[in-house]
Design a protein around this motif. Structure first.
Motif, mmCIF file in Angstrom:
data_model
loop_
_atom_site.group_PDB
_atom_site.id
_atom_site.type_symbol
_atom_site.label_atom_id
_atom_site.label_comp_id
_atom_site.label_asym_id
_atom_site.label_seq_id
_atom_site.Cartn_x
_atom_site.Cartn_y
_atom_site.Cartn_z
ATOM 1 N N GLY A 171 0.815 -1.193 0.000
ATOM 2 C CA GLY A 171 0.000 0.000 0.000
ATOM 3 C C GLY A 171 0.855 1.251 0.000
ATOM 4 N N ILE A 172 0.303 2.328 -0.542
ATOM 5 C CA ILE A 172 1.025 3.594 -0.593
ATOM 6 C C ILE A 172 0.251 4.644 0.189
ATOM 7 N N ILE A 173 0.982 5.384 1.008
ATOM 8 C CA ILE A 173 0.373 6.470 1.752
ATOM 9 C C ILE A 173 1.371 7.627 1.801
ATOM 10 N N GLY A 174 0.840 8.838 1.779
ATOM 11 C CA GLY A 174 1.701 10.009 1.841
ATOM 12 C C GLY A 174 1.149 11.017 2.824
ATOM 13 N N GLY A 175 2.045 11.692 3.508
ATOM 14 C CA GLY A 175 1.634 12.720 4.461
ATOM 15 C C GLY A 175 2.563 13.909 4.410
ATOM 16 N N TYR A 176 2.039 15.081 4.729
ATOM 17 C CA TYR A 176 2.893 16.268 4.805
ATOM 18 C C TYR A 176 3.897 16.087 5.937
ATOM 19 N N TYR A 177 5.135 16.519 5.687
ATOM 20 C CA TYR A 177 6.178 16.384 6.691
ATOM 21 C C TYR A 177 6.026 17.497 7.720
ATOM 22 N N GLN A 178 4.985 17.342 8.513
ATOM 23 C CA GLN A 178 4.646 18.276 9.575
ATOM 24 C C GLN A 178 4.252 17.451 10.804
ATOM 25 N N LYS A 179 3.945 18.099 11.898
ATOM 26 C CA LYS A 179 3.539 17.409 13.110
ATOM 27 C C LYS A 179 2.337 16.507 12.808
ATOM 28 N N ASN A 180 2.435 15.253 13.198
ATOM 29 C CA ASN A 180 1.386 14.233 13.060
ATOM 30 C C ASN A 180 1.133 13.811 11.623
ATOM 31 N N TYR A 181 1.897 14.321 10.656
ATOM 32 C CA TYR A 181 1.819 13.913 9.256
ATOM 33 C C TYR A 181 0.398 13.997 8.686
ATOM 34 N N PRO A 182 -0.117 15.207 8.455
ATOM 35 C CA PRO A 182 -1.437 15.343 7.835
ATOM 36 C C PRO A 182 -1.498 14.586 6.512
ATOM 37 N N LEU A 183 -2.612 13.904 6.254
ATOM 38 C CA LEU A 183 -2.735 13.024 5.101
ATOM 39 C C LEU A 183 -2.642 13.797 3.789
ATOM 40 N N TYR A 184 -1.854 13.250 2.859
ATOM 41 C CA TYR A 184 -1.699 13.838 1.523
ATOM 42 C C TYR A 184 -2.315 12.938 0.455
ATOM 43 N N ILE A 185 -2.022 11.632 0.512
ATOM 44 C CA ILE A 185 -2.536 10.698 -0.487
ATOM 45 C C ILE A 185 -2.553 9.299 0.092
ATOM 46 N N VAL A 186 -3.450 8.458 -0.390
ATOM 47 C CA VAL A 186 -3.489 7.041 -0.010
ATOM 48 C C VAL A 186 -4.081 6.266 -1.176
ATOM 49 N N ASN A 187 -3.602 5.035 -1.412
ATOM 50 C CA ASN A 187 -4.161 4.262 -2.526
ATOM 51 C C ASN A 187 -5.051 3.125 -2.020
ATOM 52 N N ASP A 188 -5.750 2.479 -2.961
ATOM 53 C CA ASP A 188 -6.721 1.439 -2.599
ATOM 54 C C ASP A 188 -6.052 0.258 -1.895
ATOM 55 N N LYS A 189 -4.822 -0.080 -2.289
ATOM 56 C CA LYS A 189 -4.140 -1.208 -1.651
ATOM 57 C C LYS A 189 -3.938 -0.954 -0.163
ATOM 58 N N TYR A 190 -3.595 0.274 0.167
ATOM 59 C CA TYR A 190 -3.420 0.613 1.583
ATOM 60 C C TYR A 190 -4.758 0.507 2.313
ATOM 61 N N ASN A 192 -7.307 -1.368 1.502
ATOM 62 C CA ASN A 192 -7.634 -2.797 1.626
ATOM 63 C C ASN A 192 -6.800 -3.452 2.718
ATOM 64 N N LEU A 193 -5.530 -3.068 2.782
ATOM 65 C CA LEU A 193 -4.625 -3.632 3.790
ATOM 66 C C LEU A 193 -5.129 -3.355 5.197
ATOM 67 N N THR A 194 -5.695 -2.173 5.402
ATOM 68 C CA THR A 194 -6.116 -1.758 6.742
ATOM 69 C C THR A 194 -7.620 -1.905 6.979
ATOM 70 N N GLY A 195 -8.346 -2.438 5.986
ATOM 71 C CA GLY A 195 -9.750 -2.790 6.199
ATOM 72 C C GLY A 195 -10.761 -1.687 5.938
ATOM 73 N N TYR A 196 -10.354 -0.606 5.272
ATOM 74 C CA TYR A 196 -11.287 0.489 4.990
ATOM 75 C C TYR A 196 -11.887 0.327 3.596
ATOM 76 N N GLU A 197 -13.131 0.779 3.436
ATOM 77 C CA GLU A 197 -13.813 0.657 2.156
ATOM 78 C C GLU A 197 -13.702 1.917 1.310
ATOM 79 N N THR A 198 -13.611 3.073 1.949
ATOM 80 C CA THR A 198 -13.548 4.324 1.193
ATOM 81 C C THR A 198 -12.490 5.247 1.774
ATOM 82 N N TYR A 199 -12.045 6.155 0.934
ATOM 83 C CA TYR A 199 -11.091 7.170 1.367
ATOM 84 C C TYR A 199 -11.698 8.031 2.468
ATOM 85 N N GLU A 200 -12.965 8.418 2.303
ATOM 86 C CA GLU A 200 -13.619 9.278 3.280
ATOM 87 C C GLU A 200 -13.701 8.617 4.645
#
Length: 447
Positions: A171-190, A192-200
């Motif tokens: 899975g691929i995930i990206g976060g801003y290099y700031q405190k707590n890494y605010p979410l930037y991007i995530v793909n479907d494989k990630y 699925n890996l963590t059990g979520y159905e939607t990005y929202e």
């Protein structure tokens, strides 16, 4: 040698023809040995035999069934032994999107081949991501090669990005290099890996911050490794526990790289791969290497090694050897299965009596060692030994009275630097003095 007309090269080329161009599972499998070792193929997972390899490529081909073009570049091979060859090359993989649009993916392959009854088959395949065009330390190996790639409309660019994300291992995930890494991007494989159905759903659950996906006990470690690594390079790698939607955790291997957005903001993009099975296997192997199978205590070698390390700390210690009196009689009268039960009974009560940071091991047979570093007061030790003796005697009188069994201890208390063998010899002499003259009790020596 670099000839592309060798039998090994032809076998490798045929493997890729079946695997990439034809997407034919059975013919691909016909080009490998039964004990094939594969690393990095498909989703980047590991196969240790043909059955696992079948599962791996079946999953990949079902996910991306389209025919894929390829080229073998910079091929080299050498004969390691009679009928055994090693080879290395780059493989250029071309995924066609439209007539004039495609993505090129570069990998490096190292492999071993064997001559099996006149047919050359792959026995080891290791495909690592390494672009032949990449800059120093470049992580992502995908390249846009269409001359008009910058002119693609938003829909086509999105489609290209989706293909890239699906081709990455894990899975691929990206976060801003700031405190707590605010979410930037995530793909479907990630997801699925963590059990979520939607990005929202994922975004809402983590409150928009990647830090909330990490096990609380691992957060400081992750922050430290990321920060220290990015001070000296633009890449890091680490292992930690990742939270799933159901609040369970999996162990993951995370390799990430710092990039910059068009607006100049720092972003960390990472590939996350589930390594839970590997971690569990390592823990099981570690446990098997350190644990006595019958009692669950430390085994002789591992326990003694721990004590030797503790003896170098310079703190006060208590060293105890315990032995079961008349254990042979108990085995002879009641059977060896009952003898095993009494050993397990003792192990349970030793663990319950002494604190968790004590070193308790089964020395062998019916002998045990208890080592206390920064030990309790001597009077408390006497109380604990009396308590163990009392519980043991009650168990013997209830179930094994004819054996007349008891337990004896030899105890050495000290704080001076001493070798394990010397300490053991002192305690052993005390123990057998008790066994000869006063079974079922203990003797303590201060040195």
């Amino acid at each position: 040698m670099n000839s592309k007309k060798t039998p090994v090269y032809e076998a490798l080329n045929l493997f890729f023809y079946y695997y990439l161009k034809k997407r034919d599972i059975e013919k691909t499998l016909s080009m490998v040995t039964d004990d094939i070792y594969s690393l990095g193929t498909g989703n980047g997972e590991i196969a240790l035999n043909k059955i696992q390899f079948r599962d791996l490529i079946t999953s990949e081909i079902n996910t991306l069934p389209i025919s894929i073009d390829y080229r073998i570049l910079n091929y080299r091979e050498k004969e390691r032994d009679k009928n055994l060859w090693d080879c290395i090359c780059n493989v250029e993989v071309i995924v066609n999107i439209e007539d004039d649009k495609h993505v090129i993916y570069f990998t490096r392959l190292t492999g071993s081949f064997e001559n099996k009854e006149g047919k050359i088959l792959a026995s080891v395949l290791h495909m690592s991501e390494a672009s032949i065009h990449q800059d120093d330390n470049e992580f992502f190996p995908l390249k846009y090669v269409s001359e008009n790639i910058s002119k693609l409309d938003n829909a086509s660019q999105h489609e290209l990005l989706e293909i890239i994300l699906e081709m990455m291992p894990g899975g691929i995930i990206g976060g801003y290099y700031q405190k707590n890494y605010p979410l930037y991007i995530v793909n479907d494989k990630y997801l699925n890996l963590t059990g979520y159905e939607t990005y929202e759903e994922f975004l809402d659950d983590i409150n928009g911050e990647i830090i909330n996906t990490i096990h609380p006990n691992d957060i400081d470690f992750v922050n430290k490794i990321v920060d220290e690594s990015l001070k000296v390079s633009n890449q890091y790698e680490l292992e930690y526990r990742l939270r799933k939607k159901d609040n369970s955790y999996i162990w993951v291997y995370d390799i990430g790289r710092k990039i910059y957005t068009a607006e100049g903001k720092e972003v960390i993009l990472s590939v996350v791969i589930d390594i839970s099975e590997k971690v569990l296997l390592n823990k099981r192997l570690q446990k098997e290497a350190s644990e006595d199978v019958l009692t669950g205590l430390y085994n002789r070698k591992y326990g003694i090694d721990l004590i030797k390390k503790e003896l170098k700390s310079g703190t006060k210690y208590a060293f105890m050897i315990m032995d079961i009196d008349n254990f042979k009689a108990l085995n002879d009268i009641y059977g060896h299965s009952e003898g095993d039960s009494i050993l397990q009974f003792i192990a349970i009560h030793l663990k319950n009596t002494f604190r968790t940071n004590s070193i308790i091991l089964r020395l062998g047979g019916d002998e045990f060692i208890i080592f206390l570093n920064k030990f309790l007061d001597e009077n408390i030790i006497r109380i604990k030994l009396d308590n163990i003796n009392q519980k043991y005697n009650m168990e013997i009188n209830k179930k094994y009275i004819e054996s007349k069994s008891s337990i004896s201890f030899g105890v050495v208390i000290g704080d001076k630097d001493i070798e394990f063998d010397d300490l053991y010899e002192m305690a052993d002499k005390l123990l057998y003095e008790m066994k000869r003259n006063n079974k079922g009790t203990y003797k303590i020596l201060n040195i």
